[in-house]
Scaffold this motif. Structure first.
Motif, PDB file in Angstrom:
ATOM      1  N   THR A 193      64.319  64.031  37.783  1.00 52.65           N
ATOM      2  CA  THR A 193      65.423  64.946  37.482  1.00 52.65           C
ATOM      3  C   THR A 193      65.059  65.906  36.360  1.00 52.65           C
ATOM      4  N   LEU A 194      64.468  65.391  35.282  1.00 50.91           N
ATOM      5  CA  LEU A 194      64.106  66.238  34.156  1.00 50.91           C
ATOM      6  C   LEU A 194      63.032  67.256  34.537  1.00 50.91           C
ATOM      7  N   ARG A 195      62.167  66.915  35.485  1.00 51.99           N
ATOM      8  CA  ARG A 195      61.113  67.827  35.917  1.00 51.99           C
ATOM      9  C   ARG A 195      61.631  68.930  36.840  1.00 51.99           C
ATOM     10  N   HIS A 196      62.655  68.627  37.644  1.00 52.70           N
ATOM     11  CA  HIS A 196      63.031  69.535  38.726  1.00 52.70           C
ATOM     12  C   HIS A 196      64.290  70.356  38.475  1.00 52.70           C
ATOM     13  N   ASP A 197      65.094  69.995  37.501  1.00 53.03           N
ATOM     14  CA  ASP A 197      66.313  70.755  37.273  1.00 53.03           C
ATOM     15  C   ASP A 197      65.987  72.114  36.657  1.00 53.03           C
ATOM     16  N   ALA A 198      66.673  73.143  37.110  1.00 47.06           N
ATOM     17  CA  ALA A 198      66.402  74.505  36.647  1.00 47.06           C
ATOM     18  C   ALA A 198      66.660  74.670  35.155  1.00 47.06           C
ATOM     19  N   ARG A 199      67.523  73.824  34.589  1.00 46.48           N
ATOM     20  CA  ARG A 199      67.831  73.924  33.162  1.00 46.48           C
ATOM     21  C   ARG A 199      66.778  73.258  32.290  1.00 46.48           C
ATOM     22  N   ARG A 200      65.857  72.547  32.907  1.00 48.19           N
ATOM     23  CA  ARG A 200      64.807  71.799  32.225  1.00 48.19           C
ATOM     24  C   ARG A 200      65.423  70.671  31.387  1.00 48.19           C
ATOM     25  N   ALA A 201      64.576  69.877  30.768  1.00 46.17           N
ATOM     26  CA  ALA A 201      65.044  68.678  30.062  1.00 46.17           C
ATOM     27  C   ALA A 201      65.963  69.035  28.891  1.00 46.17           C
ATOM     28  N   LEU A 202      65.574  70.049  28.114  1.00 51.27           N
ATOM     29  CA  LEU A 202      66.380  70.436  26.962  1.00 51.27           C
ATOM     30  C   LEU A 202      67.761  70.908  27.401  1.00 51.27           C
ATOM     31  N   LEU A 239      69.422  70.084  30.055  1.00 51.70           N
ATOM     32  CA  LEU A 239      70.222  68.947  30.513  1.00 51.70           C
ATOM     33  C   LEU A 239      70.753  68.152  29.327  1.00 51.70           C
ATOM     34  N   GLY A 240      69.930  68.004  28.294  1.00 48.28           N
ATOM     35  CA  GLY A 240      70.398  67.319  27.087  1.00 48.28           C
ATOM     36  C   GLY A 240      71.559  68.055  26.444  1.00 48.28           C
ATOM     37  N   GLU A 241      71.465  69.376  26.372  1.00 49.89           N
ATOM     38  CA  GLU A 241      72.549  70.179  25.807  1.00 49.89           C
ATOM     39  C   GLU A 241      73.812  70.053  26.661  1.00 49.89           C
ATOM     40  N   ALA A 242      73.635  70.020  27.983  1.00 51.19           N
ATOM     41  CA  ALA A 242      74.787  69.879  28.876  1.00 51.19           C
ATOM     42  C   ALA A 242      75.469  68.530  28.679  1.00 51.19           C
ATOM     43  N   SER A 274      77.504  68.377  25.473  1.00 59.88           N
ATOM     44  CA  SER A 274      78.746  69.141  25.553  1.00 59.88           C
ATOM     45  C   SER A 274      79.880  68.333  26.191  1.00 59.88           C
ATOM     46  N   LEU A 275      79.551  67.239  26.874  1.00 64.62           N
ATOM     47  CA  LEU A 275      80.580  66.426  27.520  1.00 64.62           C
ATOM     48  C   LEU A 275      81.182  65.389  26.582  1.00 64.62           C
ATOM     49  N   GLY A 276      80.547  65.139  25.459  1.00 61.45           N
ATOM     50  CA  GLY A 276      80.954  64.069  24.550  1.00 61.45           C
ATOM     51  C   GLY A 276      82.102  64.458  23.659  1.00 61.45           C
ATOM     52  N   PRO A 277      82.494  63.518  22.751  1.00 59.63           N
ATOM     53  CA  PRO A 277      81.929  62.175  22.579  1.00 59.63           C
ATOM     54  C   PRO A 277      82.377  61.218  23.681  1.00 59.63           C
ATOM     55  N   LEU A 289      57.208  61.112  28.778  1.00 56.67           N
ATOM     56  CA  LEU A 289      57.692  60.949  27.408  1.00 56.67           C
ATOM     57  C   LEU A 289      58.160  62.277  26.840  1.00 56.67           C
ATOM     58  N   ALA A 290      57.380  63.333  27.036  1.00 56.47           N
ATOM     59  CA  ALA A 290      57.737  64.649  26.495  1.00 56.47           C
ATOM     60  C   ALA A 290      59.053  65.149  27.069  1.00 56.47           C
ATOM     61  N   ASN A 291      59.272  64.916  28.347  1.00 52.86           N
ATOM     62  CA  ASN A 291      60.517  65.364  28.978  1.00 52.86           C
ATOM     63  C   ASN A 291      61.731  64.674  28.362  1.00 52.86           C
ATOM     64  N   VAL A 292      61.639  63.370  28.155  1.00 50.39           N
ATOM     65  CA  VAL A 292      62.772  62.642  27.574  1.00 50.39           C
ATOM     66  C   VAL A 292      62.980  63.058  26.121  1.00 50.39           C
ATOM     67  N   LEU A 293      61.908  63.263  25.374  1.00 52.15           N
ATOM     68  CA  LEU A 293      62.060  63.714  23.995  1.00 52.15           C
ATOM     69  C   LEU A 293      62.732  65.082  23.933  1.00 52.15           C
ATOM     70  N   ASP A 294      62.403  65.950  24.886  1.00 53.76           N
ATOM     71  CA  ASP A 294      63.091  67.241  24.960  1.00 53.76           C
ATOM     72  C   ASP A 294      64.572  67.045  25.288  1.00 53.76           C
ATOM     73  N   PHE A 295      64.854  66.144  26.213  1.00 49.15           N
ATOM     74  CA  PHE A 295      66.239  65.848  26.590  1.00 49.15           C
ATOM     75  C   PHE A 295      67.034  65.347  25.383  1.00 49.15           C
ATOM     76  N   LEU A 296      66.377  64.592  24.503  1.00 51.39           N
ATOM     77  CA  LEU A 296      67.052  63.997  23.349  1.00 51.39           C
ATOM     78  C   LEU A 296      67.142  64.938  22.144  1.00 51.39           C
ATOM     79  N   ARG A 297      66.465  66.069  22.182  1.00 53.41           N
ATOM     80  CA  ARG A 297      66.454  66.970  21.022  1.00 53.41           C
ATOM     81  C   ARG A 297      67.852  67.385  20.576  1.00 53.41           C
TER      82      ARG A 297
END
Length: 244
Positions: free
Chosen positions: A166-175, A177-180, A183-186, A229-237
């Motif tokens: 998912t992190l590799r193929h989504d047009a929004r990229r990992a970062l 998706l993390g921002e998205a 935005s849904l929280g808390p 690992l890099a993709n998840v770290l980007d997602f968590l930024r």
């Protein structure tokens, strides 16, 4: 639809990032039920639709009825899930819906139900008619979060693979998706997802990257593990200052 079929549906028209092809798919389909929308009569209608298409309640290894999973004669399975129902907020319990239909309660499913996306599908039904429908699917950011929660509670390498795909193929990229997701929280499910990913993605030898390689038959592939690992770290930024 909320399970391992989600990436297949979300990225059916996206060029695979790897040479070996598209998403691995799944052997079953997970369906989330929304209690706000469905009433007992509609649950009974769901069960009747399943029977008409050749499905029956499944059995576990001990031969006991498993009402939360229905299986066809060909082996295809549908698992039913739903958010925990207050005040008995116990995740993983079986919620009875009708005499022969039930659902497993799962943390975070309310996010999937509130923020679903509609995917157009076309196919032939059991009567040979061509049918077009829009199928509600949980969005990629919620899919990653719930897969992260799953990693914390079971040992299935495909969970890490699904996250990585998912992190590799989504047009929004990992970062993106993390921002998205932020935005849904808390939300307690988002907190649990972030904690799970931080725990299992600390190095290329961590459980998450290692499971990606394991699922793909690429044990010891440091390039693959490093990218996972890099993709998840980007997602968590976006969650750098985030704490429970």
């Amino acid at each position: 639809i909320v399970g391992g079929l989600v990436p297949t549906l979300l990225y059916q028209n996206v060029k695979p990032a790897w040479d070996y092809g598209g998403h691995a798919g799944t052997h079953d389909m997970d369906v989330a039920l929304d209690l706000v929308i469905l009433e007992k009569e509609r649950y009974e209608a769901v069960a009747e639709c399943l029977r008409r298409t050749g499905f029956t309640p499944d059995e576990n290894s001990s031969g006991n009825l498993t009402r939360q999973r229905w299986r066809s004669a060909t082996g295809a399975a549908v698992d039913f899930l739903m958010p925990p129902v207050p005040p008995a907020y116990k995740v993983g319990s079986v919620q009875s819906l009708t005499n022969d239909l039930a659902a497993i309660t799962m943390k975070g499913l309310d996010l999937a139900l509130r923020h679903r996306v509609l995917i157009p599908l076309e196919g032939t039904d059991i009567e040979g008619r061509n049918v077009k429908r829009e199928v509600p699917v949980r969005p990629a950011e919620v899919f990653v979060a719930l897969k992260a929660i799953a990693i914390a509670h079971r040992d299935k390498a495909k969970d890490a693979y699904d996250i990585d795909f998912t992190l590799r193929h989504d047009a929004r990229r990992a970062l993106g998706l993390g921002e998205a997701l932020l935005s849904l929280g808390p939300h307690d499910a988002i907190t649990a997802a972030v904690e799970s990913l931080r725990r299992d993605y600390q190095s290329i030898d961590g459980r998450g990257p290692s499971d990606v390689c394991k699922f793909l038959g690429q044990r010891g592939n440091n390039d693959l593990a490093g990218q996972a690992l890099a993709n998840v770290l980007d997602f968590l930024r976006p969650f750098a200052s985030f704490s429970s």
